[in-house]
Write a protein that holds these residues in place. Structure first.
Motif, short mmCIF file in Angstrom:
data_model
loop_
_atom_site.label_atom_id
_atom_site.label_comp_id
_atom_site.label_asym_id
_atom_site.label_seq_id
_atom_site.Cartn_x
_atom_site.Cartn_y
_atom_site.Cartn_z
N TYR A 167 0.53 -1.05 0.07
CA TYR A 167 -0.13 -0.20 0.44
C TYR A 167 1.10 0.95 -0.23
O TYR A 167 0.24 2.19 -0.71
N LEU A 177 -2.99 -2.38 -6.84
CA LEU A 177 -3.18 -3.02 -6.26
C LEU A 177 -4.00 -3.49 -7.00
O LEU A 177 -4.33 -2.86 -8.02
N GLU A 181 -7.81 -6.37 -4.32
CA GLU A 181 -7.21 -5.00 -3.19
C GLU A 181 -8.04 -3.19 -3.22
O GLU A 181 -8.08 -2.94 -2.13
N ASP A 347 -12.55 -9.34 0.26
CA ASP A 347 -12.22 -8.31 -0.78
C ASP A 347 -11.18 -7.11 0.53
O ASP A 347 -10.49 -6.52 0.04
N ALA A 350 -7.80 -8.75 1.62
CA ALA A 350 -6.90 -8.71 0.79
C ALA A 350 -6.32 -7.88 0.93
O ALA A 350 -5.10 -7.12 1.12
N PHE A 351 -6.83 -6.65 0.65
CA PHE A 351 -6.07 -5.16 1.06
C PHE A 351 -5.58 -5.31 2.21
O PHE A 351 -4.24 -4.31 2.47
N ARG A 353 -4.07 -7.36 4.08
CA ARG A 353 -2.36 -8.33 4.14
C ARG A 353 -1.47 -6.55 2.85
O ARG A 353 -0.68 -7.38 3.04
N ALA A 354 -2.16 -6.49 2.18
CA ALA A 354 -1.26 -5.22 1.44
C ALA A 354 -0.75 -3.96 2.56
O ALA A 354 0.23 -3.57 1.74
#
Length: 361
Positions: A167, A177, A181, A347, A350-351, A353-354
């Motif tokens: 990010y 992304l 993400e 979703d 997943a974000f 994890r960024a």
């Protein structure tokens, strides 16, 4: 790093400074988890003279705390700042000294006990060079220097604030992304969906600073009781958080009972235990709890003998009114649709994890 910070690193990693001789700061603040709880597969870390005692709370992450302030109340009377889950420490320096003497943690019997151990450490001469040849003769002064060194280490070593997640690279314009993400980011920010950004801001500051994913505030979330914690075997025991912290300065503020510090979500996917009591071990489960707590309470809380759901069961009944039920996604009731569907939960995860440091393009 300065010589003082280098000393701090040695102290941070030195197991000989504990009563057991087997525990250091890094034992509970492991780099692999973003300097949060280590990889022992349990909700809290062991401590004591023989590592026989169980900690009462998960170890908070130490990263991205450089801009945190001492505990206080803003102009609207909202508590914020402070270190530990209940904000009882005023600074990184103050925080650094407390685990040495906690009987459930490093379990030193006294300041003198700790400094005697330090005087036998391989780097004792370096400590004297930095702080004076006579420093070990005054244990109180030596303890203060230990705390200064640990604070310097955390402030100077960029491992504690690398801003190296995917990010961050996205914010720098160096990567993109994924579609999932991006959907997760939008859901994270949307007030009618996750509303996560209300307490975990995701945008750059007005000065261009990168987001910390915490506003350093406090919230009572009604996290389910963790029956895996030994202290919870006593049905009369409740960890009341902000109102019952060491010193009793907020004892009269019964409206703050059950409130705990809002942690940074940076490196949240690397953690192995979530919330102050380590009730959850899966990030997906955490996000599901946030959006399903009020619509599917039977999924998260036990039933009483009469068949009713013991909602917010980690607080005494008289204090359950403190739990946040007004802000989204908590402003729902059984029969309503949760703020996020199962695919939307995926979703958001997943974000999140960024947000892990160490991204490599």
């Amino acid at each position: 790093m300065s010589s003082r910070a280098q000393l701090g690193e040695k102290i941070f990693k030195d197991v000989s400074l504990s009563g057991s001789g087997k525990q250091a700061c890094i034992s509970c603040h492991a780099p692999e988890t973003g300097h949060a709880g280590a990889l022992n597969g349990k909700p809290t870390e062991p401590g004591g003279l023989a590592l026989e005692l169980e900690g009462g709370r998960t170890a908070p992450g130490l990263r991205y705390l450089a801009s945190n302030k001492a505990f206080g109340f803003d102009k609207e009377g909202t508590p914020n700042g402070g270190f530990f889950w209940d904000g009882r420490a005023t600074s990184l320096m103050d925080q650094a000294g407390k685990p040495f003497f906690n009987p459930r943690e490093m379990a030193n019997a006294s300041v003198e006990d700790l400094i005697a151990r330090l005087a036998r450490a391989p780097y004792a001469a370096e400590f004297q060079k930095e702080f004076g040849a006579e420093i070990f003769k005054n244990p109180a002064d030596a303890l203060q220097r230990v705390q200064l060194a640990l604070q310097a280490y955390q402030l100077e070593d960029t491992d504690f604030r690398p801003y190296s997640s995917k990010y961050d690279e996205f914010l720098r314009g160096r990567t993109t992304l994924s579609e999932q993400e991006l959907r997760g980011l939008a859901l994270f920010n949307a007030k009618d969906k996750g509303n996560c950004a209300a307490c975990h801001p995701s945008a750059k500051g007005a000065d261009g600073s990168f987001p910390l994913f915490t506003d350093f505030s406090y919230d009572a979330l009604g996290v389910p009781r963790n029956t895996a914690l030994a202290q919870n075997a006593d049905p009369a025991f409740f960890d009341l958080g902000l109102c019952a912290r060491e010193g009793g300065d907020l004892l009269a503020r019964q409206d703050l009972c059950g409130a705990f510090k809002v942690p940074s979500l940076r490196n949240v996917a690397q953690r192995k235990a979530y919330f102050h009591n380590g009730r959850f071990s899966s990030l997906r489960e955490v996000v599901s709890f946030y959006v399903q707590r009020d619509v599917y309470p039977e999924k998260w809380y036990p039933r009483l003998a009469d068949g009713s759901i013991d909602k917010f069961n980690d607080l005494p009944p008289a204090l359950r009114r403190n739990v946040n039920t007004s802000e989204g996604p908590y402003n729902r009731k059984p029969g309503d649709a949760p703020a996020l569907s199962d695919s939307e939960i995926d979703d958001v995860v997943a974000f999140l994890r960024a947000l892990s440091d160490g991204y490599v393009r």
